[in-house]
Design a protein around this motif. Structure first.
Motif, short mmCIF file in Angstrom:
data_model
loop_
_atom_site.label_atom_id
_atom_site.label_comp_id
_atom_site.label_asym_id
_atom_site.label_seq_id
_atom_site.Cartn_x
_atom_site.Cartn_y
_atom_site.Cartn_z
N SER A 1 0.86 -1.18 0.00
CA SER A 1 0.00 0.00 0.00
C SER A 1 0.89 1.23 0.00
O SER A 1 2.11 1.13 0.09
CB SER A 1 -0.91 0.01 1.23
OG SER A 1 -0.17 0.43 2.37
N THR B 1 0.69 -2.86 -6.29
CA THR B 1 0.53 -1.67 -5.45
C THR B 1 -0.59 -0.77 -5.96
O THR B 1 -0.93 -0.79 -7.15
CB THR B 1 1.85 -0.87 -5.40
OG1 THR B 1 1.71 0.22 -4.47
CG2 THR B 1 2.22 -0.32 -6.77
N ASN B 2 -1.14 -0.01 -5.05
CA ASN B 2 -2.10 1.04 -5.43
C ASN B 2 -1.49 2.42 -5.24
O ASN B 2 -2.19 3.43 -5.29
CB ASN B 2 -3.38 0.93 -4.57
CG ASN B 2 -3.15 1.34 -3.12
OD1 ASN B 2 -2.13 0.99 -2.53
ND2 ASN B 2 -4.10 2.06 -2.55
N SER C 1 -2.90 -1.16 -9.44
CA SER C 1 -4.36 -1.26 -9.45
C SER C 1 -4.95 -0.08 -10.20
O SER C 1 -4.31 0.97 -10.34
CB SER C 1 -4.90 -1.25 -8.01
OG SER C 1 -4.78 0.04 -7.44
N GLY D 1 -8.24 2.67 -10.37
CA GLY D 1 -8.85 3.46 -9.31
C GLY D 1 -8.67 4.95 -9.49
O GLY D 1 -8.02 5.41 -10.43
N GLU E 1 -2.55 7.58 -3.57
CA GLU E 1 -2.96 6.18 -3.63
C GLU E 1 -4.22 6.06 -4.49
O GLU E 1 -5.09 6.94 -4.46
CB GLU E 1 -3.23 5.64 -2.23
CG GLU E 1 -1.99 5.53 -1.37
CD GLU E 1 -2.30 5.03 0.02
OE1 GLU E 1 -2.62 3.84 0.17
OE2 GLU E 1 -2.24 5.84 0.96
N LEU E 2 -4.32 4.95 -5.21
CA LEU E 2 -5.49 4.67 -6.04
C LEU E 2 -6.53 3.95 -5.19
O LEU E 2 -6.23 2.93 -4.56
CB LEU E 2 -5.09 3.83 -7.25
CG LEU E 2 -4.05 4.50 -8.17
CD1 LEU E 2 -3.55 3.52 -9.21
CD2 LEU E 2 -4.64 5.74 -8.83
N ALA F 1 -10.03 0.04 -8.06
CA ALA F 1 -8.91 -0.51 -7.30
C ALA F 1 -9.33 -1.80 -6.61
O ALA F 1 -8.60 -2.81 -6.63
CB ALA F 1 -8.41 0.51 -6.28
N LEU G 1 -7.62 -5.54 -7.30
CA LEU G 1 -6.93 -6.23 -6.21
C LEU G 1 -7.65 -7.50 -5.78
O LEU G 1 -7.02 -8.46 -5.35
CB LEU G 1 -6.79 -5.28 -5.01
CG LEU G 1 -5.89 -4.06 -5.26
CD1 LEU G 1 -6.05 -3.05 -4.13
CD2 LEU G 1 -4.44 -4.48 -5.40
N VAL H 1 -9.11 -0.29 0.84
CA VAL H 1 -8.12 -0.82 -0.10
C VAL H 1 -6.93 -1.42 0.65
O VAL H 1 -6.43 -2.49 0.29
CB VAL H 1 -7.66 0.27 -1.09
CG1 VAL H 1 -6.50 -0.23 -1.94
CG2 VAL H 1 -8.82 0.67 -2.00
#
Length: 269
Positions: free
Chosen positions: A97, A128-129, A148, A150, A158-159, A164, A168, A199
């Motif tokens: 993350s 990863t997001n 991801s 998103g 971060e997505l 997302a 995932l 997430v």
């Protein structure tokens, strides 16, 4: 100290405290007021801060400072990331993350010589997001990066959101490492945004083994959104973590591993 180093210090202070002033920076950086003002003006032109009469603030900027603009010499985070990296071996799929410690972990994985060979094939897959982490690893040919879908969160890069979650939800990792903003004595983990909580928990759930990576300052802190429960979610922290909190977490059933600066670790439970 060159301009880039000064800028990193200025931005790290701004990220941590929300504002900076010229007089304090003159003392900390050991440079003239004119040099500090030029540095601040240059960062303002890049829209990384808002100039004020006596210094600068984050003002109404709709984002937190990206991790790549923060200092990366935090000994606690480095010890945690090093220990987490030691759990990763060739051929694994690793979920990450966003977060300053996971970002440092990504940097370490990118530099590990034992994950590189002459075949040109990826020796590790990272899911990863985090846009920051994807950018960090994009230049590492030995690491396959899966990002991801998103919507990019403006504060953390971060997505998040349904795209997302859908991506995932179809993947499986060997190991996952996630960042949080707060940890209670009962082993409840929290972050600043509810969309990130969902997430982050999903990244952990999609792994055979998952850990929160968080420095000792996060223990006892709380944030807005609680992560959905993840069975077996462990914690890797540093030796600055309050001993009472560590004991309480272990009694509550959380496996806690404590990293120290030399790379050793205390007993786990």
């Amino acid at each position: 100290m060159n301009r880039s180093e000064r800028s990193n210090i200025i931005l790290a202070t701004l990220a941590r405290e929300g504002s900076v002033d010229v007089e304090r920076l003159v003392e900390e950086l050991s440079v003239s007021p004119a040099t500090v003002r030029r540095d601040l003006d240059g960062l303002a032109e890049r829209q990384l801060l808002v100039r004020t009469h006596g210094g600068a603030t984050r003002g109404s900027l709709a984002y937190d400072l990206p991790e790549r603009y923060r200092l990366d010499d935090d000994g606690a985070k480095r010890a945690i990331a090093s220990l987490a990296s030691s759990l990763v071996s060739r051929g694994m799929v690793v979920g990450l993350s966003g977060g300053s410690t996971t970002d440092m972990l990504a940097q370490m994985l990118g530099m590990r010589a034992d994950l590189r060979d002459d075949t040109g094939r990826a020796a590790l897959t990272v899911v990863t997001n985090s846009v920051n982490i994807a950018s960090t690893l994009a230049v590492r040919p030995h690491i396959k990066v899966v990002v991801s879908g998103g919507v990019m969160h403006p504060h953390s890069y971060e997505l998040v959101g349904p795209f997302a979650e859908a991506t995932l939800g179809q993947l499986t990792c060997d190991l996952s490492f996630i960042g949080v903003n707060g940890i209670s004595e009962e082993g409840v983990f929290s972050v600043d945004e509810e969309s990130e909580a969902v997430v982050n928990a999903l990244i952990a759930r999609r792994a055979r083994r998952a850990y929160v990576v968080a420095d000792g300052g996060k223990l006892g802190a709380s944030a807005f959104a609680t992560l959905p429960a993840v069975p077996g979610l462990g914690l890797i922290t540093d030796d600055a973590a309050p001993a009472g909190m560590v004991s309480a977490l272990r009694e509550a059933g959380t496996e806690v591993t404590v990293a120290v600066a030399a790379g050793a670790l205390h007993a786990t439970a």
